[in-house]
Design a protein around this motif. Structure first.
Motif, PDB file in Angstrom:
ATOM      1  N   ARG A 275      28.976  42.418  38.627  1.00 41.61           N
ATOM      2  CA  ARG A 275      27.543  42.686  38.829  1.00 41.61           C
ATOM      3  C   ARG A 275      26.832  41.437  39.340  1.00 41.61           C
ATOM      4  N   ILE A 276      27.174  40.287  38.758  1.00 40.72           N
ATOM      5  CA  ILE A 276      26.563  39.035  39.211  1.00 40.72           C
ATOM      6  C   ILE A 276      26.946  38.755  40.660  1.00 40.72           C
ATOM      7  N   PHE A 277      28.212  38.949  40.987  1.00 38.04           N
ATOM      8  CA  PHE A 277      28.681  38.697  42.347  1.00 38.04           C
ATOM      9  C   PHE A 277      27.940  39.590  43.339  1.00 38.04           C
ATOM     10  N   ARG A 278      27.802  40.856  43.001  1.00 40.12           N
ATOM     11  CA  ARG A 278      27.122  41.785  43.915  1.00 40.12           C
ATOM     12  C   ARG A 278      25.648  41.429  44.059  1.00 40.12           C
ATOM     13  N   LYS A 279      25.018  41.019  42.968  1.00 44.61           N
ATOM     14  CA  LYS A 279      23.605  40.652  43.031  1.00 44.61           C
ATOM     15  C   LYS A 279      23.396  39.448  43.937  1.00 44.61           C
ATOM     16  N   LYS A 280      24.338  38.495  43.914  1.00 46.21           N
ATOM     17  CA  LYS A 280      24.207  37.274  44.717  1.00 46.21           C
ATOM     18  C   LYS A 280      24.594  37.468  46.176  1.00 46.21           C
ATOM     19  N   THR A 281      25.563  38.345  46.443  1.00 44.84           N
ATOM     20  CA  THR A 281      26.108  38.455  47.800  1.00 44.84           C
ATOM     21  C   THR A 281      25.775  39.766  48.502  1.00 44.84           C
ATOM     22  N   GLY A 282      25.372  40.770  47.739  1.00 44.31           N
ATOM     23  CA  GLY A 282      25.132  42.086  48.332  1.00 44.31           C
ATOM     24  C   GLY A 282      26.389  42.920  48.471  1.00 44.31           C
ATOM     25  N   LEU A 283      27.532  42.371  48.055  1.00 49.17           N
ATOM     26  CA  LEU A 283      28.807  43.083  48.133  1.00 49.17           C
ATOM     27  C   LEU A 283      29.532  43.001  46.793  1.00 49.17           C
ATOM     28  N   THR A 284      30.338  43.998  46.516  1.00 52.50           N
ATOM     29  CA  THR A 284      31.233  43.885  45.373  1.00 52.50           C
ATOM     30  C   THR A 284      32.310  42.862  45.713  1.00 52.50           C
ATOM     31  N   PRO A 285      33.008  42.319  44.712  1.00 49.30           N
ATOM     32  CA  PRO A 285      34.111  41.405  45.044  1.00 49.30           C
ATOM     33  C   PRO A 285      35.135  42.038  45.989  1.00 49.30           C
ATOM     34  N   SER A 286      35.495  43.292  45.738  1.00 51.02           N
ATOM     35  CA  SER A 286      36.461  43.961  46.613  1.00 51.02           C
ATOM     36  C   SER A 286      35.900  44.155  48.011  1.00 51.02           C
ATOM     37  N   GLY A 287      34.612  44.476  48.099  1.00 52.78           N
ATOM     38  CA  GLY A 287      33.979  44.651  49.403  1.00 52.78           C
ATOM     39  C   GLY A 287      33.935  43.357  50.191  1.00 52.78           C
ATOM     40  N   PHE A 288      33.678  42.256  49.500  1.00 55.40           N
ATOM     41  CA  PHE A 288      33.656  40.952  50.156  1.00 55.40           C
ATOM     42  C   PHE A 288      35.048  40.592  50.668  1.00 55.40           C
ATOM     43  N   ARG A 289      36.064  40.800  49.851  1.00 57.15           N
ATOM     44  CA  ARG A 289      37.440  40.492  50.266  1.00 57.15           C
ATOM     45  C   ARG A 289      37.815  41.297  51.505  1.00 57.15           C
ATOM     46  N   LYS A 290      37.488  42.557  51.515  1.00 58.86           N
ATOM     47  CA  LYS A 290      37.832  43.419  52.658  1.00 58.86           C
ATOM     48  C   LYS A 290      37.114  42.952  53.921  1.00 58.86           C
ATOM     49  N   ALA A 291      35.821  42.656  53.803  1.00 56.24           N
ATOM     50  CA  ALA A 291      35.035  42.249  54.973  1.00 56.24           C
ATOM     51  C   ALA A 291      35.549  40.932  55.552  1.00 56.24           C
ATOM     52  N   GLU A 292      35.880  39.957  54.694  1.00 57.02           N
ATOM     53  CA  GLU A 292      36.355  38.667  55.179  1.00 57.02           C
ATOM     54  C   GLU A 292      37.737  38.763  55.794  1.00 57.02           C
ATOM     55  N   ASN A 293      38.619  39.572  55.189  1.00 63.00           N
ATOM     56  CA  ASN A 293      39.952  39.728  55.752  1.00 63.00           C
ATOM     57  C   ASN A 293      39.907  40.398  57.121  1.00 63.00           C
ATOM     58  N   GLU A 294      39.016  41.344  57.301  1.00 61.78           N
ATOM     59  CA  GLU A 294      38.904  42.039  58.585  1.00 61.78           C
ATOM     60  C   GLU A 294      38.443  41.116  59.696  1.00 61.78           C
ATOM     61  N   LYS A 295      37.694  40.068  59.357  1.00 63.91           N
ATOM     62  CA  LYS A 295      37.217  39.123  60.360  1.00 63.91           C
ATOM     63  C   LYS A 295      38.356  38.454  61.112  1.00 63.91           C
ATOM     64  N   TYR A 296      39.456  38.175  60.381  1.00 66.06           N
ATOM     65  CA  TYR A 296      40.507  37.329  60.942  1.00 66.06           C
ATOM     66  C   TYR A 296      41.822  38.059  61.113  1.00 66.06           C
ATOM     67  N   GLN A 297      41.774  39.381  61.140  1.00 63.34           N
ATOM     68  CA  GLN A 297      42.985  40.136  61.424  1.00 63.34           C
ATOM     69  C   GLN A 297      43.400  39.935  62.869  1.00 63.34           C
ATOM     70  N   LEU A 298      44.679  39.695  63.075  1.00 62.68           N
ATOM     71  CA  LEU A 298      45.187  39.485  64.431  1.00 62.68           C
ATOM     72  C   LEU A 298      45.407  40.822  65.118  1.00 62.68           C
TER      73      LEU A 298
END
Length: 298
Positions: A275-298
């Motif tokens: 909950r704290i992570f989502r409040k600070k970033t706007g994403l759940t931890p899993s959502g953040f991981r998915k979004a960042e990994n997609e940035k650098y997929q080859l």
């Protein structure tokens, strides 16, 4: 999941492995002793100083993007995730060193935590210099390179002294350039630096402002007052921001689950951490991981 963020040890040079300096021209590091590709985000277990003679490209440091300006110096601490995107006309130097190299025989490792540009997520680790000041640093780099290749006895001791001069000189410039904006001349700036250093060393286990205030022999109200005055943030916000930054690092360069990350950061309730992570970033931890990994997929 394949780990998208690699962690690199000190490069293995021709003579020494705990301090090295490289000249870099163009988009890539061609020196055969530099062991890793730099076209994807990565982190180091050592300190790195990037000296940019020509401004060409961008530098991502812990999820923030910075334009590379001519006559600039960027400082990277162990564990920071970064990516330098160089252009063809890039020219500069990389200087890397381990904690052990710096602290050996000097007992000054704590000094690294008192520098405004290392181990300090509340300040931007970048110096954009005028021509005269930058020339001073280039002269030091020239002396360092000469000693580095000399093969002389006691070269390591000389290099350690040059490194100390370089770091102190950069601190002098940092304080001068940011005196107004970052309040570096304020009499309480050193106290806030002490707080930042304690947070950097203890944030995984200690989350309460009261505990940090006790370590500094201050009341929480006084600590908050000075931290807010210098940084614009409360002490509690700085502690939480450091926790969130570490959580982001875990999410993108480890396979730890949300529960395991919460445990690493001393949160007994994983759902509260989420909950704290989502409040600070706007994403759940899993959502953040998915979004960042997609940035650098080859």
């Amino acid at each position: 999941m394949t780990d998208p963020i690699k962690t690199y040890e000190m490069p293995e040079g021709d003579a020494r492995t705990d301090f090295q300096i490289y000249e870099v021209q163009g988009k890539t590091i061609k020196n055969r002793t530099y062991p890793h590709e730099t076209d994807r985000p990565h982190r180091h277990k050592y300190y790195e100083i990037c000296v940019f003679i020509n401004g060409a490209g961008k530098h991502e440091i812990d999820f923030a993007s910075h334009n590379i300006h001519s006559r600039s110096v960027h400082f990277l601490s162990p564990g920071q995730v970064h990516l330098i995107s160089r252009e063809n006309d890039y020219h500069g130097y990389l200087m890397v060193f381990s904690r052990d190299f710096y602290a050996l025989d000097s007992f000054q490792e704590d000094f690294l935590y008192r520098l405004p540009y290392f181990n300090n997520p509340t300040l931007i680790p970048i110096l954009n210099l005028n021509e005269g000041d930058f020339t001073e640093l280039l002269e030091l780099i020239s002396a360092i390179r000469k000693e580095y290749t000399s093969g002389k006895e006691m070269a390591e001791e000389v290099l350690r002294c040059y490194l100390q001069i370089f770091l102190v000189k950069c601190k002098q410039f940092y304080i001068h350039y940011f005196a107004e904006k970052k309040k570096t001349m304020d009499p309480h700036f050193a106290l806030v630096q002490q707080f930042n250093a304690l947070v950097e060393q203890q944030f995984r286990k200690i989350h309460l402002v009261q505990d940090y205030a006790d370590m500094m022999s201050l009341s929480p109200a006084v600590l908050n007052k000075y931290v807010k005055k210098i940084t614009g943030f409360t002490a509690g916000e700085i502690i939480l921001d450091r926790l969130i930054l570490q959580a982001k690092r875990y999410l993108i360069y480890t396979d730890l689950s949300n529960k395991e990350i919460a445990y690493q950061l001393s949160y007994e309730d994983p759902s509260y951490f989420s909950r704290i992570f989502r409040k600070k970033t706007g994403l759940t931890p899993s959502g953040f991981r998915k979004a960042e990994n997609e940035k650098y997929q080859l």
